[in-house]
Scaffold this motif. Structure first.
Motif, mmCIF file in Angstrom:
data_model
loop_
_atom_site.group_PDB
_atom_site.id
_atom_site.type_symbol
_atom_site.label_atom_id
_atom_site.label_comp_id
_atom_site.label_asym_id
_atom_site.label_seq_id
_atom_site.Cartn_x
_atom_site.Cartn_y
_atom_site.Cartn_z
ATOM 1 N N VAL A 24 45.154 -104.693 -29.915
ATOM 2 C CA VAL A 24 45.452 -103.375 -29.350
ATOM 3 C C VAL A 24 44.645 -102.284 -30.062
ATOM 4 N N ALA A 27 41.359 -102.396 -28.395
ATOM 5 C CA ALA A 27 41.438 -101.817 -27.051
ATOM 6 C C ALA A 27 41.465 -100.291 -27.106
ATOM 7 N N ILE A 28 42.164 -99.735 -28.087
ATOM 8 C CA ILE A 28 42.207 -98.268 -28.247
ATOM 9 C C ILE A 28 40.817 -97.747 -28.589
ATOM 10 N N GLU A 42 43.268 -96.407 -19.543
ATOM 11 C CA GLU A 42 43.171 -97.524 -20.489
ATOM 12 C C GLU A 42 43.662 -97.101 -21.866
ATOM 13 N N TYR A 43 43.289 -95.917 -22.287
ATOM 14 C CA TYR A 43 43.698 -95.404 -23.593
ATOM 15 C C TYR A 43 45.217 -95.251 -23.649
ATOM 16 N N ALA A 46 46.915 -98.656 -23.763
ATOM 17 C CA ALA A 46 46.754 -99.290 -25.071
ATOM 18 C C ALA A 46 47.656 -98.630 -26.111
ATOM 19 N N ARG A 49 51.160 -99.838 -25.495
ATOM 20 C CA ARG A 49 51.287 -101.215 -26.003
ATOM 21 C C ARG A 49 51.387 -101.211 -27.529
ATOM 22 N N GLN A 50 50.602 -100.376 -28.186
ATOM 23 C CA GLN A 50 50.649 -100.279 -29.647
ATOM 24 C C GLN A 50 52.035 -99.816 -30.102
#
Length: 152
Positions: A24, A27-28, A42-43, A46, A49-50
């Motif tokens: 993650v 991904a960030i 997307e940011y 992510a 999710r974090q």
């Protein structure tokens, strides 16, 4: 909780820390490279999710630090208690079902791991082989007889 349940929590924590957390973070970083963060889905995904991962890590660390691990194989007796594997006979159909009574965090009805807080488990606690228990279910009241109590 049982040793198996404790080990599952430790494995989940290890997976989150070693695999999910670095993924993650990557991904960030990639999403940041795409520019304007205010409109970058997307940011935001992510980051969400974090947040979930970090919350779950804290929850697992807390549960693991406070866990009291009980080995059912070291228990004996014919009375139902935590860790017992209980075989029940439905008194209407004579169908037999076996459950192990485990902690809330390790329960999984598909695997026949019954939470100590479930109505059926609460009804079984301190009962012995041959006893009948009545449990209220969504489909109505059910009557079971305890066929066997084992500690594996």
């Amino acid at each position: 909780m049982t040793a198996a349940g404790f080990n599952r929590l430790q494995e989940e924590l290890k997976h989150l820390k070693i695999t999910e957390r670095p993924a993650v973070i990557k991904a960030i970083a990639e999403a940041r490279e795409h520019g304007d963060l205010s409109e970058n889905a997307e940011y935001h995904a992510a980051r969400e999710r974090q947040s979930f991962i970090e919350g779950r890590v804290l929850e697992l660390e807390d549960k693991i630090s406070r866990a009291e691990v009980i080995d059912p194989a070291k228990l004996t007796g014919d009375t139902v208690k935590f860790g017992a594997t209980v075989t029940l006979a439905d008194q209407d159909t004579d169908e037999e079902t076996t459950y192990q009574i485990v902690g809330q965090d390790e329960s999984d009805i598909k695997l026949r791991l019954l939470s100590i807080q479930a109505p059926l488990a609460r009804a079984l606690i301190n009962k012995s082989v041959g006893d009948s228990v009545e449990v209220s279910t969504p489909g109505g009241s059910k009557l079971y007889e305890i066929v066997s109590v084992e500690f594996r």
